[in-house]
Scaffold this motif. Structure first.
Motif, mmCIF file in Angstrom:
data_model
loop_
_atom_site.group_PDB
_atom_site.id
_atom_site.type_symbol
_atom_site.label_atom_id
_atom_site.label_comp_id
_atom_site.label_asym_id
_atom_site.label_seq_id
_atom_site.Cartn_x
_atom_site.Cartn_y
_atom_site.Cartn_z
ATOM 1 N N LEU A 1 14.171 -4.273 15.897
ATOM 2 C CA LEU A 1 14.031 -4.233 14.446
ATOM 3 C C LEU A 1 12.566 -4.448 14.123
ATOM 4 N N ASP A 2 11.928 -3.454 13.491
ATOM 5 C CA ASP A 2 10.515 -3.573 13.126
ATOM 6 C C ASP A 2 10.393 -3.687 11.617
ATOM 7 N N LEU A 3 9.711 -4.718 11.159
ATOM 8 C CA LEU A 3 9.587 -5.020 9.735
ATOM 9 C C LEU A 3 8.213 -4.622 9.220
ATOM 10 N N GLY A 4 8.196 -3.677 8.267
ATOM 11 C CA GLY A 4 6.939 -3.193 7.709
ATOM 12 C C GLY A 4 6.314 -2.144 8.597
ATOM 13 N N ILE A 5 6.955 -0.981 8.719
ATOM 14 C CA ILE A 5 6.525 0.004 9.717
ATOM 15 C C ILE A 5 5.308 0.816 9.298
ATOM 16 N N GLY A 6 4.913 0.751 8.019
ATOM 17 C CA GLY A 6 3.794 1.567 7.577
ATOM 18 C C GLY A 6 4.087 3.043 7.750
ATOM 19 N N SER A 7 3.099 3.785 8.250
ATOM 20 C CA SER A 7 3.277 5.231 8.396
ATOM 21 C C SER A 7 3.921 5.610 9.721
ATOM 22 N N GLY A 8 4.307 4.625 10.521
ATOM 23 C CA GLY A 8 5.074 4.884 11.728
ATOM 24 C C GLY A 8 4.275 5.071 13.000
ATOM 25 N N ALA B 1 7.852 0.718 1.024
ATOM 26 C CA ALA B 1 6.992 1.719 0.405
ATOM 27 C C ALA B 1 7.532 3.128 0.667
ATOM 28 N N PRO B 2 7.992 3.825 -0.358
ATOM 29 C CA PRO B 2 8.582 5.155 -0.154
ATOM 30 C C PRO B 2 7.639 6.155 0.502
ATOM 31 N N ASN B 3 6.358 6.166 0.118
ATOM 32 C CA ASN B 3 5.427 7.134 0.703
ATOM 33 C C ASN B 3 5.160 6.843 2.173
ATOM 34 N N MET B 4 5.104 5.568 2.529
ATOM 35 C CA MET B 4 4.957 5.216 3.938
ATOM 36 C C MET B 4 6.183 5.686 4.728
ATOM 37 N N LEU B 5 7.370 5.425 4.205
ATOM 38 C CA LEU B 5 8.587 5.831 4.895
ATOM 39 C C LEU B 5 8.668 7.349 5.038
ATOM 40 N N MET C 1 0.854 -1.188 0.000
ATOM 41 C CA MET C 1 0.000 0.000 0.000
ATOM 42 C C MET C 1 0.886 1.231 0.000
ATOM 43 N N ASP C 2 0.973 1.915 -1.137
ATOM 44 C CA ASP C 2 1.824 3.097 -1.202
ATOM 45 C C ASP C 2 1.181 4.231 -1.992
ATOM 46 N N ASP C 3 -0.101 4.080 -2.367
ATOM 47 C CA ASP C 3 -0.808 5.173 -3.017
ATOM 48 C C ASP C 3 -0.875 6.361 -2.054
ATOM 49 N N PRO C 4 -0.510 7.567 -2.495
ATOM 50 C CA PRO C 4 -0.443 8.709 -1.570
ATOM 51 C C PRO C 4 -1.727 8.954 -0.790
ATOM 52 N N GLU C 5 -2.877 8.835 -1.454
ATOM 53 C CA GLU C 5 -4.141 9.071 -0.751
ATOM 54 C C GLU C 5 -4.407 7.981 0.279
ATOM 55 N N ALA C 6 -4.129 6.736 -0.087
ATOM 56 C CA ALA C 6 -4.318 5.635 0.859
ATOM 57 C C ALA C 6 -3.396 5.777 2.059
ATOM 58 N N VAL C 7 -2.156 6.188 1.804
ATOM 59 C CA VAL C 7 -1.210 6.401 2.906
ATOM 60 C C VAL C 7 -1.700 7.515 3.826
ATOM 61 N N ALA C 8 -2.177 8.611 3.236
ATOM 62 C CA ALA C 8 -2.668 9.742 4.036
ATOM 63 C C ALA C 8 -3.865 9.342 4.889
ATOM 64 N N GLN C 9 -4.789 8.574 4.302
ATOM 65 C CA GLN C 9 -5.972 8.132 5.051
ATOM 66 C C GLN C 9 -5.574 7.181 6.179
ATOM 67 N N PHE C 10 -4.668 6.265 5.879
ATOM 68 C CA PHE C 10 -4.205 5.311 6.887
ATOM 69 C C PHE C 10 -3.537 6.045 8.043
ATOM 70 N N HIS C 11 -2.699 7.014 7.711
ATOM 71 C CA HIS C 11 -1.977 7.768 8.733
ATOM 72 C C HIS C 11 -2.950 8.568 9.597
#
Length: 257
Positions: A42-49, A70-74, A1-11
């Motif tokens: 070590l956390d694997l798959g941090i999402g939006s943090g 996922a660059p947008n998540m990072l 999941m790295d679509d900017p809108e999806a990342v923003a909503q998730f965050h």
């Protein structure tokens, strides 16, 4: 999941959704119980943090490395950590956690976590690659392990009905993503079998009740060093999330705290 809108909503959901808040609270309590003072996680798959920030705020002794592909998540996580002055204790690595770089695999970890991410893996072969990485790291370092994820339910409409009752204000994008994530998740039996095959059969497990939509697998440090910190303090969750969090903890069949 790295679509900017999806990342923003998730965050954004990480501060408004009662379901997400109670999950972050549950994971922070579990990791506190598993990680000793001054631990390296070590956390694997941090999402939006959000999950790591929730933990790091209450365990200032931890040193954390977060991995995501996922660059947008990072980028979102990096902004969050900087805004909360957590960036000096949390290092971010853009990498595939089914094939971690030596800069990660050669470090002396005290804990390895993967929270709400395994369902993002596309198939069993990729899952097996991820679990082999975790097993190899535990074998080399003796690190504690905490794996938390959705569990695919027998009834395809069960989670949808539960969301309607438990979190009616959940934004449509998050509702869609949550339903898709549960449908893509591995069942408890599937994940148990794959962990055993990867050499992680000693992990304990538990799941949510009365509806087993969440599952967790964990093991303490191999050297028996106790976890937990006297400095661990959780904020009071807002409104309904406080009660939901207590119900999740009380209903979970087994947990490390």
């Amino acid at each position: 999941m790295d679509d900017p809108e999806a990342v923003a909503q998730f965050h954004a959901g990480g501060v408004s959704s009662t379901a997400m808040l109670m999950v972050y609270d549950f994971n922070a309590r579990a990791l506190d119980a598993l990680l000793p003072e001054g631990a390296r996680l070590l956390d694997l798959g941090i999402g939006s943090g959000r999950a790591l920030a929730h933990l790091a705020r209450h365990r200032p002794d931890l040193h954390i490395t977060g991995v995501d592909l996922a660059p947008n998540m990072l980028a979102t996580a990096r902004g969050l950590f900087e805004s909360e002055a957590l960036d000096t204790r949390i290092e971010l690595v853009e990498a595939d956690f089914t094939a971690l770089p030596e800069s990660v695999t050669e470090q002396p970890w005290d804990g390895i976590s993967c929270m709400w991410t395994l369902h993002q893996l596309p198939d069993f072969e990729v899952l097996r690659a991820a679990l082999r990485q975790i097993a190899a790291l535990r074998d080399r370092t003796g690190a504690a392990v905490w794996l938390f994820d959705f569990a695919r339910l027998q009834g395809p409409g069960t989670l949808d009905s539960m969301m309607t009752v438990a979190d009616p204000a959940l934004p449509p994008v998050l509702r869609h993503d949550g339903l898709a994530s549960e449908a893509a998740a591995f069942t408890h039996d599937e994940l148990t079998a794959e962990l055993r095959a990867a050499g992680l059969g000693e992990l304990r497990s538990g799941h949510a009740r009365p509806i087993p939509w969440l599952q967790a697998f964990w093991a303490p440090r191999a050297d028996g060093r106790p976890g937990g910190s006297p400095r661990f303090r959780l904020d009071r969750l807002p409104g309904p999330a406080r009660g939901d969090s207590a119900l999740l903890r009380a209903g979970f069949t087994a947990k490390p705290f």
